[in-house]
Design a protein around this motif. Structure first.
Motif, PDB file in Angstrom:
ATOM      1  N   THR A  62       0.820  -1.349  -0.126  1.00  0.00           N
ATOM      2  CA  THR A  62      -0.012  -0.108  -0.080  1.00  0.00           C
ATOM      3  C   THR A  62       0.696   1.219   0.172  1.00  0.00           C
ATOM      4  OG1 THR A  62      -0.171  -0.334   2.435  1.00  0.00           O
ATOM      5  CG2 THR A  62      -1.969  -1.101   1.288  1.00  0.00           C
ATOM      6  N   ASN A  63       2.186   1.145   0.161  1.00  0.00           N
ATOM      7  CA  ASN A  63       2.921   2.062   0.462  1.00  0.00           C
ATOM      8  C   ASN A  63       4.000   2.416  -0.799  1.00  0.00           C
ATOM      9  OD1 ASN A  63       4.477   0.294   1.471  1.00  0.00           O
ATOM     10  ND2 ASN A  63       5.382   1.736   3.046  1.00  0.00           N
ATOM     11  N   ALA A  64       3.849   1.603  -1.734  1.00  0.00           N
ATOM     12  CA  ALA A  64       5.067   1.687  -2.786  1.00  0.00           C
ATOM     13  C   ALA A  64       5.069   3.111  -3.583  1.00  0.00           C
ATOM     14  CB  ALA A  64       4.703   0.757  -3.992  1.00  0.00           C
ATOM     15  N   ALA A  65       6.239   3.501  -3.984  1.00  0.00           N
ATOM     16  CA  ALA A  65       6.689   4.672  -4.565  1.00  0.00           C
ATOM     17  C   ALA A  65       7.730   4.696  -5.354  1.00  0.00           C
ATOM     18  CB  ALA A  65       7.012   5.631  -3.125  1.00  0.00           C
TER      19      ALA A  65
ATOM     20  N   THR B 185      11.526   4.045  -5.036  1.00  0.00           N
ATOM     21  CA  THR B 185      11.913   4.401  -3.713  1.00  0.00           C
ATOM     22  C   THR B 185      11.536   3.775  -2.570  1.00  0.00           C
ATOM     23  OG1 THR B 185      10.206   6.279  -3.976  1.00  0.00           O
ATOM     24  CG2 THR B 185      12.513   6.681  -4.484  1.00  0.00           C
ATOM     25  N   ASN B 186      10.170   3.070  -2.522  1.00  0.00           N
ATOM     26  CA  ASN B 186       9.684   2.413  -1.648  1.00  0.00           C
ATOM     27  C   ASN B 186       9.178   0.978  -2.492  1.00  0.00           C
ATOM     28  OD1 ASN B 186      10.051   3.755   0.540  1.00  0.00           O
ATOM     29  ND2 ASN B 186       7.769   4.381   0.435  1.00  0.00           N
ATOM     30  N   ALA B 187       9.483  -0.141  -1.945  1.00  0.00           N
ATOM     31  CA  ALA B 187       9.538  -1.638  -2.607  1.00  0.00           C
ATOM     32  C   ALA B 187       8.099  -1.847  -3.207  1.00  0.00           C
ATOM     33  CB  ALA B 187       9.816  -2.613  -1.892  1.00  0.00           C
ATOM     34  N   THR B 188       7.816  -2.473  -4.196  1.00  0.00           N
ATOM     35  CA  THR B 188       6.585  -2.608  -4.794  1.00  0.00           C
ATOM     36  C   THR B 188       6.195  -3.866  -4.463  1.00  0.00           C
ATOM     37  OG1 THR B 188       7.196  -3.454  -6.809  1.00  0.00           O
ATOM     38  CG2 THR B 188       7.306  -1.034  -6.605  1.00  0.00           C
ATOM     39  N   GLY B 189       4.730  -4.233  -4.715  1.00  0.00           N
ATOM     40  CA  GLY B 189       4.356  -5.593  -4.499  1.00  0.00           C
ATOM     41  C   GLY B 189       4.079  -6.075  -5.829  1.00  0.00           C
ATOM     42  N   THR B 190       2.882  -5.993  -6.441  1.00  0.00           N
ATOM     43  CA  THR B 190       2.688  -6.602  -7.743  1.00  0.00           C
ATOM     44  C   THR B 190       2.038  -5.238  -8.533  1.00  0.00           C
ATOM     45  OG1 THR B 190       2.057  -8.665  -6.769  1.00  0.00           O
ATOM     46  CG2 THR B 190       1.544  -8.171  -9.085  1.00  0.00           C
ATOM     47  N   GLY B 191       2.731  -4.944  -9.892  1.00  0.00           N
ATOM     48  CA  GLY B 191       2.475  -3.890 -10.573  1.00  0.00           C
ATOM     49  C   GLY B 191       2.700  -3.943 -11.892  1.00  0.00           C
TER      50      GLY B 191
ATOM     51  N   CYS C  47       2.944   1.486 -11.996  1.00  0.00           N
ATOM     52  CA  CYS C  47       1.645   1.377 -11.101  1.00  0.00           C
ATOM     53  C   CYS C  47       2.109   0.376 -10.187  1.00  0.00           C
ATOM     54  CB  CYS C  47       0.582   1.329 -12.023  1.00  0.00           C
ATOM     55  SG  CYS C  47       0.277   2.294 -13.203  1.00  0.00           S
ATOM     56  N   GLU C  48       1.476   0.470  -9.018  1.00  0.00           N
ATOM     57  CA  GLU C  48       0.998  -0.774  -7.989  1.00  0.00           C
ATOM     58  C   GLU C  48      -0.223  -1.374  -8.521  1.00  0.00           C
ATOM     59  OE1 GLU C  48       1.635  -3.675  -5.139  1.00  0.00           O
ATOM     60  OE2 GLU C  48       3.191  -2.143  -5.919  1.00  0.00           O
ATOM     61  N   GLY C  49      -0.303  -2.429  -8.919  1.00  0.00           N
ATOM     62  CA  GLY C  49      -1.343  -2.926  -9.502  1.00  0.00           C
ATOM     63  C   GLY C  49      -1.500  -2.707 -10.863  1.00  0.00           C
ATOM     64  N   SER C  50      -2.368  -2.623 -11.362  1.00  0.00           N
ATOM     65  CA  SER C  50      -2.727  -2.434 -12.849  1.00  0.00           C
ATOM     66  C   SER C  50      -2.834  -1.071 -13.086  1.00  0.00           C
ATOM     67  CB  SER C  50      -3.863  -3.283 -13.666  1.00  0.00           C
ATOM     68  OG  SER C  50      -3.643  -4.592 -13.559  1.00  0.00           O
TER      69      SER C  50
ATOM     70  N   SER D  14      -6.470   0.697 -13.377  1.00  0.00           N
ATOM     71  CA  SER D  14      -7.388  -0.070 -12.661  1.00  0.00           C
ATOM     72  C   SER D  14      -8.165   0.724 -11.388  1.00  0.00           C
ATOM     73  CB  SER D  14      -6.831  -1.141 -11.974  1.00  0.00           C
ATOM     74  OG  SER D  14      -7.834  -1.848 -11.289  1.00  0.00           O
ATOM     75  N   SER D  15      -9.692   0.341 -11.557  1.00  0.00           N
ATOM     76  CA  SER D  15     -10.457   1.074 -10.557  1.00  0.00           C
ATOM     77  C   SER D  15     -10.124   0.603  -9.032  1.00  0.00           C
ATOM     78  CB  SER D  15     -11.774   1.038 -11.064  1.00  0.00           C
ATOM     79  OG  SER D  15     -12.440  -0.141 -10.916  1.00  0.00           O
ATOM     80  N   HIS D  16      -9.542  -0.602  -8.875  1.00  0.00           N
ATOM     81  CA  HIS D  16      -9.574  -1.200  -7.540  1.00  0.00           C
ATOM     82  C   HIS D  16      -8.608  -0.508  -6.568  1.00  0.00           C
ATOM     83  CE1 HIS D  16     -10.536  -4.607 -10.362  1.00  0.00           C
ATOM     84  NE2 HIS D  16     -11.175  -5.002  -9.406  1.00  0.00           N
ATOM     85  N   PRO D  17      -9.111  -0.515  -5.283  1.00  0.00           N
ATOM     86  CA  PRO D  17      -8.380   0.399  -4.560  1.00  0.00           C
ATOM     87  C   PRO D  17      -7.041   0.206  -4.223  1.00  0.00           C
ATOM     88  CG  PRO D  17      -9.790  -1.465  -3.407  1.00  0.00           C
ATOM     89  CD  PRO D  17      -9.943  -1.420  -4.811  1.00  0.00           C
ATOM     90  N   ASP D  18      -6.316  -1.064  -4.448  1.00  0.00           N
ATOM     91  CA  ASP D  18      -5.048  -1.406  -4.198  1.00  0.00           C
ATOM     92  C   ASP D  18      -4.262  -1.231  -5.476  1.00  0.00           C
ATOM     93  OD1 ASP D  18      -5.220  -2.120  -1.584  1.00  0.00           O
ATOM     94  OD2 ASP D  18      -6.031  -4.218  -2.269  1.00  0.00           O
ATOM     95  N   SER D  19      -4.815  -0.710  -6.545  1.00  0.00           N
ATOM     96  CA  SER D  19      -3.974  -0.293  -7.821  1.00  0.00           C
ATOM     97  C   SER D  19      -4.015   1.415  -7.770  1.00  0.00           C
ATOM     98  CB  SER D  19      -4.858  -0.516  -8.743  1.00  0.00           C
ATOM     99  OG  SER D  19      -4.995  -2.069  -9.127  1.00  0.00           O
ATOM    100  N   TYR D  20      -2.632   1.857  -7.978  1.00  0.00           N
ATOM    101  CA  TYR D  20      -2.474   3.297  -7.932  1.00  0.00           C
ATOM    102  C   TYR D  20      -1.154   3.641  -8.726  1.00  0.00           C
ATOM    103  CZ  TYR D  20       0.480   1.749  -3.908  1.00  0.00           C
ATOM    104  OH  TYR D  20       1.124   1.146  -3.057  1.00  0.00           O
ATOM    105  N   LEU D  21      -1.243   4.745  -9.543  1.00  0.00           N
ATOM    106  CA  LEU D  21       0.026   5.286 -10.340  1.00  0.00           C
ATOM    107  C   LEU D  21       1.304   5.721  -9.258  1.00  0.00           C
ATOM    108  CD1 LEU D  21       0.857   6.371 -12.970  1.00  0.00           C
ATOM    109  CD2 LEU D  21       0.012   8.758 -12.323  1.00  0.00           C
ATOM    110  N   LEU D  22       2.442   5.222  -9.630  1.00  0.00           N
ATOM    111  CA  LEU D  22       3.691   5.721  -9.028  1.00  0.00           C
ATOM    112  C   LEU D  22       4.148   6.850  -9.493  1.00  0.00           C
ATOM    113  CD1 LEU D  22       5.179   2.085  -8.142  1.00  0.00           C
ATOM    114  CD2 LEU D  22       3.448   3.394  -6.733  1.00  0.00           C
ATOM    115  N   GLY D  23       4.377   6.908 -11.072  1.00  0.00           N
ATOM    116  CA  GLY D  23       4.971   8.041 -11.908  1.00  0.00           C
ATOM    117  C   GLY D  23       4.501   7.696 -13.307  1.00  0.00           C
ATOM    118  N   LYS D  24       4.502   8.641 -13.843  1.00  0.00           N
ATOM    119  CA  LYS D  24       4.406   8.637 -15.196  1.00  0.00           C
ATOM    120  C   LYS D  24       5.335   9.905 -16.079  1.00  0.00           C
ATOM    121  CE  LYS D  24       0.477  12.041 -15.279  1.00  0.00           C
ATOM    122  NZ  LYS D  24      -0.970  12.142 -15.810  1.00  0.00           N
ATOM    123  N   GLY D  25       5.565   9.508 -17.269  1.00  0.00           N
ATOM    124  CA  GLY D  25       6.481  10.288 -18.163  1.00  0.00           C
ATOM    125  C   GLY D  25       6.424  10.235 -19.569  1.00  0.00           C
TER     126      GLY D  25
END
Length: 230
Positions: free
Chosen positions: A120-123, A151-157, A213-216, A219-230
């Motif tokens: 939940t705190n991947a970065a 900068t913070n370890a990911t789970g599945t993304g 991203c963490e997750g897809s 995705s609309s699921h709560p554990d999916s979120y953007l880490l960065g884009k460019g």
């Protein structure tokens, strides 16, 4: 045994392109080698390939009492075996509930089954995205380079990207990111600009947008979120 899953890993690919462009490469170079989790990669690959068939089976097969009954209706033996092993993790009712989610998402499915980790705190951030040559035409070969920092370890993304040609629809690809530890990463992809109905590959300037991203991504699921884009 989950060891059986590894035998079938080669039978699947992780992602499908929006447009039929054959991307090569995708090998990630890293200062810290990311942890491999074969069962998670296998699950995401399988779900990406088999989800439509599973949804049709659940919709049309009537009462399904066991994992073997559900998975035995898939069209080939490899899919049947992998499906049965995954279904046994959560039981047939739990498996059907996961598959019936309103927002189909292979990573989400595998997190819910329990074979892919959630953080939940991947970065992280995208550092650089380039395409070479930037100006091209039909028949040419292009190379995409993407660099990013965790900068913070990911789970599945995932690392996902889209190519924008002078005309036609964008097209893209992506790679699964599993348990990436803090560090600097780089991946490259190649494709040949072979014209098709969706993308004529007219001469002009091409550019790429990428995201981690963490997750897809998207995705609309709560554990999916953007880490960065460019």
């Amino acid at each position: 045994s989950m060891q059986l899953l590894f035998t079938f890993l080669i039978a699947f690919t992780v992602f499908s392109n929006v447009i039929a462009v054959d991307f090569k490469g995708g090998k990630i170079e890293t200062v810290h080698e990311p942890g491999t989790k074969e069962e998670c990669e296998m699950c995401v690959s399988f779900m990406g390939q088999a989800i439509n068939n599973l949804l049709n089976i659940i919709l049309n097969a009537g009462v399904i009492g066991t994992c073997a009954q559900l998975c035995g209706l898939l069209p080939n033996q490899v899919e049947q075996v992998v499906c049965d092993l995954l279904c046994d993790y959560v039981g047939v009712e739990g498996f059907i509930d996961i598959i019936n989610d309103v927002d189909p998402d292979p990573i989400f499915y595998c997190e819910e089954i329990g074979v892919c980790d959630i953080v939940t705190n991947a970065a992280g951030k995208i550092d650089a995205v380039t395409i070479s040559p930037a100006v091209g035409q039909a028949g040419g070969q292009f190379t995409i380079d993407i660099e990013w920092t965790i900068t913070n370890a990911t789970g599945t993304g995932e690392l996902a990207f889209d190519v924008f040609a002078p005309v036609g629809f964008p097209f893209g690809d992506g790679v699964l990111l599993i348990d990436q530890q803090p560090g600097n990463y780089r991946a490259n992809f190649q494709f040949t600009a072979t014209p098709n109905q969706e993308q004529p590959f007219e001469p002009g300037t091409y550019h790429v947008e990428a995201a981690i991203c963490e997750g897809s991504c998207g995705s609309s699921h709560p554990d999916s979120y953007l880490l960065g884009k460019g």
